[in-house]
Design a protein around this motif. Structure first.
Motif, PDB file in Angstrom:
ATOM      1  N   LEU A 212      11.154 103.808   9.255  1.00 42.35           N
ATOM      2  CA  LEU A 212      11.802 103.260   8.058  1.00 42.35           C
ATOM      3  C   LEU A 212      13.323 103.330   8.193  1.00 42.35           C
ATOM      4  N   ILE A 213      13.809 104.485   8.613  1.00 42.64           N
ATOM      5  CA  ILE A 213      15.252 104.653   8.804  1.00 42.64           C
ATOM      6  C   ILE A 213      15.750 103.738   9.922  1.00 42.64           C
ATOM      7  N   GLY A 214      14.929 103.627  10.985  1.00 44.05           N
ATOM      8  CA  GLY A 214      15.294 102.773  12.103  1.00 44.05           C
ATOM      9  C   GLY A 214      15.463 101.321  11.682  1.00 44.05           C
ATOM     10  N   ILE A 215      14.534 100.827  10.871  1.00 44.06           N
ATOM     11  CA  ILE A 215      14.606  99.442  10.405  1.00 44.06           C
ATOM     12  C   ILE A 215      15.846  99.225   9.537  1.00 44.06           C
ATOM     13  N   ILE A 216      16.132 100.190   8.669  1.00 47.51           N
ATOM     14  CA  ILE A 216      17.314 100.076   7.799  1.00 47.51           C
ATOM     15  C   ILE A 216      18.597 100.031   8.619  1.00 47.51           C
ATOM     16  N   ILE A 217      18.703 100.927   9.597  1.00 47.15           N
ATOM     17  CA  ILE A 217      19.908 100.986  10.433  1.00 47.15           C
ATOM     18  C   ILE A 217      20.041  99.746  11.310  1.00 47.15           C
ATOM     19  N   LEU A 218      18.905  99.282  11.833  1.00 45.00           N
ATOM     20  CA  LEU A 218      18.916  98.160  12.772  1.00 45.00           C
ATOM     21  C   LEU A 218      18.815  96.788  12.101  1.00 45.00           C
ATOM     22  N   LEU A 219      18.761  96.771  10.773  1.00 40.65           N
ATOM     23  CA  LEU A 219      18.563  95.495  10.061  1.00 40.65           C
ATOM     24  C   LEU A 219      19.556  94.402  10.471  1.00 40.65           C
ATOM     25  N   PRO A 220      20.855  94.701  10.572  1.00 43.38           N
ATOM     26  CA  PRO A 220      21.790  93.652  11.017  1.00 43.38           C
ATOM     27  C   PRO A 220      21.434  93.106  12.400  1.00 43.38           C
ATOM     28  N   LEU A 221      21.069  93.988  13.333  1.00 41.58           N
ATOM     29  CA  LEU A 221      20.682  93.559  14.675  1.00 41.58           C
ATOM     30  C   LEU A 221      19.411  92.728  14.638  1.00 41.58           C
ATOM     31  N   LEU A 222      18.441  93.146  13.835  1.00 42.16           N
ATOM     32  CA  LEU A 222      17.179  92.411  13.717  1.00 42.16           C
ATOM     33  C   LEU A 222      17.417  90.998  13.178  1.00 42.16           C
ATOM     34  N   LEU A 223      18.328  90.877  12.224  1.00 38.36           N
ATOM     35  CA  LEU A 223      18.643  89.568  11.653  1.00 38.36           C
ATOM     36  C   LEU A 223      19.345  88.677  12.675  1.00 38.36           C
ATOM     37  N   ILE A 224      20.266  89.257  13.431  1.00 34.78           N
ATOM     38  CA  ILE A 224      20.994  88.497  14.458  1.00 34.78           C
ATOM     39  C   ILE A 224      20.028  88.000  15.527  1.00 34.78           C
ATOM     40  N   ILE A 225      19.127  88.889  15.991  1.00 35.76           N
ATOM     41  CA  ILE A 225      18.148  88.497  17.003  1.00 35.76           C
ATOM     42  C   ILE A 225      17.258  87.371  16.479  1.00 35.76           C
TER      43      ILE A 225
ATOM     44  N   SER B  33      15.428  81.835  27.638  1.00 30.31           N
ATOM     45  CA  SER B  33      16.664  82.476  28.111  1.00 30.31           C
ATOM     46  C   SER B  33      17.005  83.704  27.273  1.00 30.31           C
ATOM     47  N   VAL B  34      16.799  83.612  25.969  1.00 30.40           N
ATOM     48  CA  VAL B  34      17.028  84.762  25.095  1.00 30.40           C
ATOM     49  C   VAL B  34      15.948  85.811  25.332  1.00 30.40           C
ATOM     50  N   GLY B  35      14.733  85.345  25.591  1.00 34.69           N
ATOM     51  CA  GLY B  35      13.619  86.255  25.843  1.00 34.69           C
ATOM     52  C   GLY B  35      13.861  87.173  27.033  1.00 34.69           C
ATOM     53  N   LYS B  36      14.512  86.657  28.066  1.00 32.47           N
ATOM     54  CA  LYS B  36      14.810  87.474  29.249  1.00 32.47           C
ATOM     55  C   LYS B  36      15.695  88.658  28.879  1.00 32.47           C
ATOM     56  N   ILE B  37      16.670  88.402  28.040  1.00 34.45           N
ATOM     57  CA  ILE B  37      17.581  89.470  27.609  1.00 34.45           C
ATOM     58  C   ILE B  37      16.849  90.484  26.740  1.00 34.45           C
ATOM     59  N   LEU B  38      16.051  89.986  25.805  1.00 34.43           N
ATOM     60  CA  LEU B  38      15.309  90.875  24.907  1.00 34.43           C
ATOM     61  C   LEU B  38      14.335  91.749  25.679  1.00 34.43           C
ATOM     62  N   ARG B  39      13.624  91.158  26.647  1.00 34.72           N
ATOM     63  CA  ARG B  39      12.671  91.922  27.450  1.00 34.72           C
ATOM     64  C   ARG B  39      13.378  92.963  28.299  1.00 34.72           C
ATOM     65  N   SER B  40      14.498  92.577  28.901  1.00 36.05           N
ATOM     66  CA  SER B  40      15.239  93.487  29.769  1.00 36.05           C
ATOM     67  C   SER B  40      15.685  94.741  29.026  1.00 36.05           C
ATOM     68  N   ALA B  41      16.088  94.558  27.764  1.00 33.78           N
ATOM     69  CA  ALA B  41      16.562  95.685  26.955  1.00 33.78           C
ATOM     70  C   ALA B  41      15.475  96.264  26.059  1.00 33.78           C
ATOM     71  N   SER B  42      14.237  95.733  26.178  1.00 36.44           N
ATOM     72  CA  SER B  42      13.095  96.156  25.352  1.00 36.44           C
ATOM     73  C   SER B  42      13.326  95.925  23.861  1.00 36.44           C
ATOM     74  N   LEU B  43      14.239  95.020  23.525  1.00 32.75           N
ATOM     75  CA  LEU B  43      14.516  94.726  22.120  1.00 32.75           C
ATOM     76  C   LEU B  43      13.380  93.939  21.476  1.00 32.75           C
ATOM     77  N   ASP B  44      12.549  93.292  22.289  1.00 37.07           N
ATOM     78  CA  ASP B  44      11.425  92.530  21.739  1.00 37.07           C
ATOM     79  C   ASP B  44      10.394  93.428  21.075  1.00 37.07           C
ATOM     80  N   GLU B  45      10.439  94.735  21.380  1.00 36.83           N
ATOM     81  CA  GLU B  45       9.466  95.675  20.825  1.00 36.83           C
ATOM     82  C   GLU B  45       9.844  96.184  19.428  1.00 36.83           C
ATOM     83  N   LEU B  46      11.072  95.940  18.994  1.00 39.99           N
ATOM     84  CA  LEU B  46      11.553  96.515  17.732  1.00 39.99           C
ATOM     85  C   LEU B  46      10.689  96.193  16.502  1.00 39.99           C
ATOM     86  N   PRO B  47      10.129  94.980  16.379  1.00 41.96           N
ATOM     87  CA  PRO B  47       9.286  94.709  15.202  1.00 41.96           C
ATOM     88  C   PRO B  47       8.067  95.608  15.087  1.00 41.96           C
TER      89      PRO B  47
END
Length: 198
Positions: free
Chosen positions: A18-31, A88-102
């Motif tokens: 819950l705290i993670g989602i709140i803190i990361l909300l701006p990043l989640l919206l940008i992605i 192209s965006v997917g490659k970046i997200l996968r590399s940084a494991s950002l695709d797992e955030l949801p």
């Protein structure tokens, strides 16, 4: 004693996510915006997975591939970053494991934990009833966003070998082990260790 540890784990999972989602909300919206601009299709990728005790649930990820990718190329397998189904965006997200955030939403719902065995597809590598009894031990705990197999071998070995680490985790679960896995996960992301199958 184990039930107390599991209760503490669930409390940490819920409030940590819950705290993670709140803190990361701006990043989640940008992605989300970048994914929508970059390629046609939904922002999120939803897929059936096997959870605790073989219960099927929908896992959430940021979409990193073209729509209906599972029906093209190598199907459910992604062997390397040059797979032309990956955006192209997917490659970046996968590399940084950002695709797992949801999957933090899956943790809040109770389908997953922050730490645990990764949830397989309902039909791969086996259907739930077909898992050998030893490997079926991995389903005694909620699946995780990351886990012991991910920090030890990630996707560099076949499923059967990865599951030995899953069973080891379930049999040796502790809050301290979870803490170590979190630290090792951060290291593996920073050093971009293998995220693709051999």
């Amino acid at each position: 004693m184990k039930q107390i540890r599991l209760f503490i784990k669930r409390i940490f999972d819920f409030f940590g996510s819950l705290i993670g989602i709140i803190i990361l909300l701006p990043l989640l919206l940008i992605i989300s915006i970048i994914i929508k601009i970059n390629s046609r299709g939904p922002v999120f990728f939803k897929q059936k997975r096997l959870g605790k005790n073989g219960k099927v649930f929908n896992i959430f990820k940021f979409r990193t591939m073209v729509t209906d990718a599972e029906k093209k190329g190598d199907g459910i397998f992604v062997k390397n970053e040059n797979d032309n189904r990956i955006t192209s965006v997917g490659k970046i997200l996968r590399s940084a494991s950002l695709d797992e955030l949801p999957q933090l939403l899956n943790v809040i719902k109770g389908d997953m934990s922050l730490i645990g065995p990764r949830p397989p597809l309902p039909y791969h590598p086996y259907e739930y009833e077909e898992y050998p009894s030893v490997q079926k031990e991995r389903f005694k705990m909620r699946p995780g966003v990351t886990g012991l197999a991910q920090v030890k071998v990630r996707n560099s070995v076949p499923w059967d070998k990865r599951m030995t680490f899953d069973v080891e985790y379930v049999n040796n679960f502790s809050i301290w082990l979870d803490f170590k896995i979190i630290l090792l996960t951060i290291r593996s992301i920073l050093f971009k260790e293998s995220i693709y199958t051999n």
